[in-house]
Design an enzyme around this catalytic site. Structure first.
Site, PDB file in Angstrom:
ATOM      1  CD  GLU A  20      11.238  16.276 -63.037  1.00  0.00           C
ATOM      2  OE1 GLU A  20      12.179  17.076 -62.798  1.00  0.00           O
ATOM      3  OE2 GLU A  20      10.990  15.296 -62.326  1.00  0.00           O
TER       4      GLU A  20
ATOM      5  NE  ARG B 248      17.904   8.797 -52.802  1.00  0.00           N
ATOM      6  CZ  ARG B 248      17.210   9.444 -53.736  1.00  0.00           C
ATOM      7  NH1 ARG B 248      17.069   8.922 -54.942  1.00  0.00           N
ATOM      8  NH2 ARG B 248      16.642  10.596 -53.467  1.00  0.00           N
TER       9      ARG B 248
ATOM     10  CG  HIS C 228      13.695  10.700 -61.415  1.00  0.00           C
ATOM     11  ND1 HIS C 228      14.927  10.078 -61.319  1.00  0.00           N
ATOM     12  CD2 HIS C 228      13.725  11.721 -60.536  1.00  0.00           C
ATOM     13  CE1 HIS C 228      15.670  10.692 -60.406  1.00  0.00           C
ATOM     14  NE2 HIS C 228      14.963  11.693 -59.909  1.00  0.00           N
TER      15      HIS C 228
END
Ligand code: ADP
Length: 347
Positions: A333, A214, A153
């Site tokens: 991003e 996760r 990230h």
């Protein structure tokens, strides 16, 4: 300069088209091509579809690449040598690097006369101190297999730090920031004077915060213990830790924060999942404040960071000291990739 940004997954490609100049970018178009391998046969056809839809003369392409290993400290112009290096790091990112490689190779064939730039998720972490990226296992495993913390990230954390400095009207190289990317995947980074000095994700994106599915941090001894008790192999345990743990695993209900928020009042396991999620983030904020000897601002982004102010307040309570700013900054991003692509392509 017309810049196409491509963010490739195994069965989808996200794209954004920017008109970029020095310090200014205009978003002209964006979209998502899904079902590659189904309705759309392959990455080549997906790229042709995108180019037909855009119908404009692209001047440079920026590619998101997840893993730049221990080689790329910044974004680079793609040549055959760069492609070979990305191929070499496929072993470290078997799910992520192959689709990027397919897209890079196919789009370089179709758009062969323009610059293509690779922007790596790991690059922001290249300069972390050795004590932050090394694991305390025999050193030979670093030498033989490059086992270390890589961080992920990075493009989002780099974007948040830059935007925070603008919003705070202070130079980035004078700031101590903690950036939190809370989406399906979650990570947190300590950014001291514009440099990432530590981050929660590790050798893979499994380490660190509790995520949608996760587990984040856990005692590694749990892995062989479960293997033995359940009579399953390492792959099955890894599948459990990556896909059936986190918010989903503890709540037994969902990995989706919206669902969990609806149920938290009447469901103990949902409440517990949220408590662990919040507690873990608090612990990281506290420890990063410690290693930086202070913190000027904590920044939140991602689907959870941007849309759940009540949860953010819970996270900040008690751990963020008076005078420390809290900012919510929608991440972009692709914009960051367009900026890097412009800078490299115009040189
Ligand atoms: P990814 O990491 O896959 O890009 P997101 O950044 O969209 O995912 O984050 C997904 C998480 O954010 C989910 O838990 C989802 O419930 C939550 N989320 C996303 N959008 C919203 C929204 N508009 N309102 C509330 N929660 C949201």
């Amino acid at each position: 300069m017309l810049i196409l940004v491509l963010n490739s997954g195994s069965s989808s490609i996200k794209y954004k088209l920017f008109d970029a100049e020095e310090r200014s970018e205009k978003l002209l178009d964006k979209g998502l091509v899904e079902k590659i391998g189904g309705r759309i046969p392959g990455h080549k056809e997906a790229i042709s579809f995108i180019l037909n839809k855009i119908g404009a003369k692209i001047e440079a392409v920026g590619h998101r690449v997840v893993h730049g290993g221990d080689r790329f400290s910044r974004s680079v112009l793609i040549d055959n040598d760069v492609i070979k290096a990305i191929e070499d790091f496929t072993e470290l990112a078997p799910l992520h690097n192959p689709p990027s490689l397919l897209t890079i190779n196919e789009s370089r064939k179709i758009l062969s006369n323009i610059p293509h730039v690779a922007v790596f998720d790991t690059a922001f972490y290249y300069d972390m101190p050795e004590c932050a990226y090394m694991y305390a296992i025999p050193y030979k495993f670093y030498e033989k297999y490059k086992i270390r913390k890589y961080g992920f990230h990075g493009t989002s954390h780099r974007y948040m730090s830059g935007q925070a400095a603008s919003l705070l009207k202070r130079p980035l190289n004078k700031l101590k920031l903690i950036t939190c990317h809370l989406g399906n995947g979650c990570s947190i980074t300590a950014v001291n004077k514009g440099k990432a000095i530590d981050t929660s994700m590790g050798f893979t994106p499994l380490e660190g915060l509790v995520m949608g599915t996760r587990s984040g941090d856990l005692d590694p001894a749990i892995i062989p213990y479960i293997m033995e008790k359940e009579n399953i192999d390492a792959n099955a345990v890894m599948e459990m830790l990556n896909k059936k743990s986190g918010l989903l695993g503890v709540s037994g209900l969902s990995n989706d924060m919206r669902e969990l928020m609806k149920e938290k009042a009447g469901n103990k396991k949902v409440k517990l999942a949220l408590d662990i999620f919040i507690y873990r983030i608090k612990k990281y904020i506290g420890s990063y404040t410690g290693v930086m000897s202070g913190c000027d601002a904590v920044i939140f982004t991602g689907g959870i960071g941007e849309n759940h102010p009540g949860l953010i307040r819970e996270i900040c309570k008690g751990v963020i000291k008076k005078g420390v700013k809290t900012l919510v900054i929608p991440t972009d991003e692709e914009l960051m990739i367009a900026r890097d692509t412009y800078r490299i392509a115009s040189n």
